[in-house]
Design an enzyme around this catalytic site. Structure first.
Site, PDB file in Angstrom:
ATOM      1  N   ASP A 132       0.860  -1.185   0.000  1.00 30.60           N
ATOM      2  CA  ASP A 132       0.000   0.000   0.000  1.00 30.60           C
ATOM      3  C   ASP A 132       0.894   1.232   0.000  1.00 30.60           C
ATOM      4  O   ASP A 132       2.089   1.143   0.286  1.00 30.60           O
ATOM      5  CB  ASP A 132      -0.965  -0.005   1.196  1.00 30.60           C
ATOM      6  CG  ASP A 132      -0.257  -0.187   2.538  1.00 30.60           C
ATOM      7  OD1 ASP A 132       0.982  -0.331   2.555  1.00 30.60           O
ATOM      8  OD2 ASP A 132      -0.936  -0.189   3.567  1.00 30.60           O
TER       9      ASP A 132
ATOM     10  N   ASN B 186      -8.571  -1.052  13.042  1.00 28.27           N
ATOM     11  CA  ASN B 186      -9.960  -1.193  12.574  1.00 28.27           C
ATOM     12  C   ASN B 186     -10.117  -2.393  11.631  1.00 28.27           C
ATOM     13  O   ASN B 186     -11.150  -2.549  10.984  1.00 28.27           O
ATOM     14  CB  ASN B 186     -10.427   0.091  11.872  1.00 28.27           C
ATOM     15  CG  ASN B 186      -9.590   0.429  10.647  1.00 28.27           C
ATOM     16  OD1 ASN B 186      -8.682  -0.316  10.275  1.00 28.27           O
ATOM     17  ND2 ASN B 186      -9.893   1.553  10.014  1.00 28.27           N
TER      18      ASN B 186
ATOM     19  N   HIS C 270      -8.126  -3.004   9.003  1.00 26.80           N
ATOM     20  CA  HIS C 270      -7.652  -2.820   7.617  1.00 26.80           C
ATOM     21  C   HIS C 270      -6.411  -3.677   7.367  1.00 26.80           C
ATOM     22  O   HIS C 270      -5.606  -3.938   8.250  1.00 26.80           O
ATOM     23  CB  HIS C 270      -7.450  -1.347   7.234  1.00 26.80           C
ATOM     24  CG  HIS C 270      -6.279  -0.637   7.811  1.00 26.80           C
ATOM     25  ND1 HIS C 270      -6.330   0.664   8.246  1.00 26.80           N
ATOM     26  CD2 HIS C 270      -4.983  -1.026   7.993  1.00 26.80           C
ATOM     27  CE1 HIS C 270      -5.142   1.037   8.667  1.00 26.80           C
ATOM     28  NE2 HIS C 270      -4.311   0.028   8.531  1.00 26.80           N
TER      29      HIS C 270
ATOM     30  N   GLU D 277      -9.806  -0.364   3.953  1.00 25.03           N
ATOM     31  CA  GLU D 277     -10.523   0.097   5.144  1.00 25.03           C
ATOM     32  C   GLU D 277     -11.866  -0.630   5.294  1.00 25.03           C
ATOM     33  O   GLU D 277     -12.354  -1.235   4.323  1.00 25.03           O
ATOM     34  CB  GLU D 277     -10.780   1.613   5.005  1.00 25.03           C
ATOM     35  CG  GLU D 277      -9.517   2.462   4.942  1.00 25.03           C
ATOM     36  CD  GLU D 277      -8.909   2.727   6.326  1.00 25.03           C
ATOM     37  OE1 GLU D 277      -8.893   1.814   7.173  1.00 25.03           O
ATOM     38  OE2 GLU D 277      -8.428   3.853   6.536  1.00 25.03           O
TER      39      GLU D 277
HETATM   40  C1  GLP Z   1      -0.842   1.024   8.530  1.00 26.88           C
HETATM   41  C2  GLP Z   1      -0.516   0.323   7.190  1.00 26.88           C
HETATM   42  C3  GLP Z   1      -0.722  -1.174   7.287  1.00 26.88           C
HETATM   43  C4  GLP Z   1      -0.177  -1.641   8.620  1.00 26.88           C
HETATM   44  C5  GLP Z   1      -1.111  -1.143   9.701  1.00 26.88           C
HETATM   45  C6  GLP Z   1      -0.680  -1.449  11.127  1.00 26.88           C
HETATM   46  O1  GLP Z   1      -1.730   2.068   8.357  1.00 26.88           O
HETATM   47  N1  GLP Z   1      -1.277   0.799   6.080  1.00 26.88           N
HETATM   48  O2  GLP Z   1      -0.105  -1.815   6.172  1.00 26.88           O
HETATM   49  O3  GLP Z   1      -0.130  -3.034   8.653  1.00 26.88           O
HETATM   50  O4  GLP Z   1      -1.443   0.204   9.511  1.00 26.88           O
HETATM   51  O5  GLP Z   1       0.281  -0.569  11.614  1.00 26.88           O
HETATM   52  P1  GLP Z   1       1.010  -0.783  13.004  1.00 26.88           P
HETATM   53  O6  GLP Z   1       1.860  -1.977  12.876  1.00 26.88           O
HETATM   54  O7  GLP Z   1       1.802   0.481  13.221  1.00 26.88           O
HETATM   55  O8  GLP Z   1      -0.063  -0.968  14.023  1.00 26.88           O
END
Ligand code: GLP
Length: 240
Positions: free
Chosen positions: A66, A135, A137, A142
């Site tokens: 992403d 959430n 995702h 989302e």
């Molecule tokens: C981000 C990314 C995801 C990631 C997720 C979790 O927004 N788009 O690819 O896996 O959120 O992030 P974290 O590991 O900081 O909780």
């Protein structure tokens, strides 16, 4: 589905690197997505040590999972640049072995089609390494996302903008839209590795595994995913 429960951050990093090293050793030049976020950072740190002992660990093709939309190629917030600093350049994954999302593309639809074509030309995703948002995702799919969609542009939810502000200091610094590989494409991945860490992920991890599969919690698609391995720590698993 195989769940590997780890005891602490160090164990998480060790088990993640073990999985990765084994995979790239047996599947050279495979197409692999790498997640950003805080969750995988100990894994990447440990991978630098593994690279010193095994310099073939970089024999893979990095695929963007992403990306924020609308940033210039040298912007430090680009996920591709974040991963470049954190892991790709330190272990010597050459730019020619990276398939990235063009954040600055004008014709998004055309770009997404081209990107899907690049994935297909490599025979699909060999290993999707993913994290999970609070959430539910996956990538930037989302809640409410079509679980059959290919790569597409999304508007980020307020919850995601708030959580991503942690990376860049303020919500104003977080782009409001993104391009993500869709769940439809992730479902076709030959192998998937989900990384989950921390008590703040316990509720969404439980929902991921036990809620009915629906776009309300995009990560629920994983319940039916073939060749899924999950590396989760005790904190994230405490509600299971
Ligand atoms: C981000 C990314 C995801 C990631 C997720 C979790 O927004 N788009 O690819 O896996 O959120 O992030 P974290 O590991 O900081 O909780």
């Amino acid at each position: 589905m195989k769940i590997i429960e780890v005891t602490d951050t160090n164990d998480f990093a060790i088990k993640s690197v073990e999985f990765f090293e084994k995979f790239v050793t047996h599947n050279s030049n495979s197409l692999i997505t790498l997640p950003t976020g805080n969750t995988p950072l100990p894994f990447y740190e440990k991978m630098l040590g593994a690279y010193k002992k095994n310099n073939k660990i970089n024999k893979f093709i990095y695929l963007s999972l992403d990306e924020y939309y609308g940033l210039e190629p040298d912007d430090h917030r680009l996920f591709a640049n974040w991963l470049d600093r954190e892991i790709l350049t330190p272990i010597g994954v050459s730019p020619s072995n990276r398939i990235t999302i063009n954040s600055a593309c004008n014709d998004v639809e055309k770009f997404c089609q081209k990107f899907e074509g690049q994935i297909e030309s490599k025979g699909g995703i060999d290993l999707a390494i993913i994290g999970i948002g609070g959430n539910g995702h996956i990538g930037f799919n989302e809640p409410g996302s079509d679980l059959n969609s290919p790569t597409h542009k999304v508007e980020l939810t307020q919850e995601t903008i708030t959580s991503n502000a942690e990376y860049w200091g303020s919500e104003d610094a977080v782009p409001k839209s993104a391009i993500t590989i869709g769940i439809g494409t992730l479902k076709k991945a030959k192998n998937t590795l989900l990384l989950v860490r921390g008590a703040n992920k316990a509720e969404i991890f439980k929902a991921t595994l036990s809620n009915e599969i629906s776009s309300a919690v995009p990560s629920t698609y994983l319940q039916e995913q073939n060749n899924l391995t999950i590396i989760a720590d005790k904190e994230a698993m405490k509600l299971l």
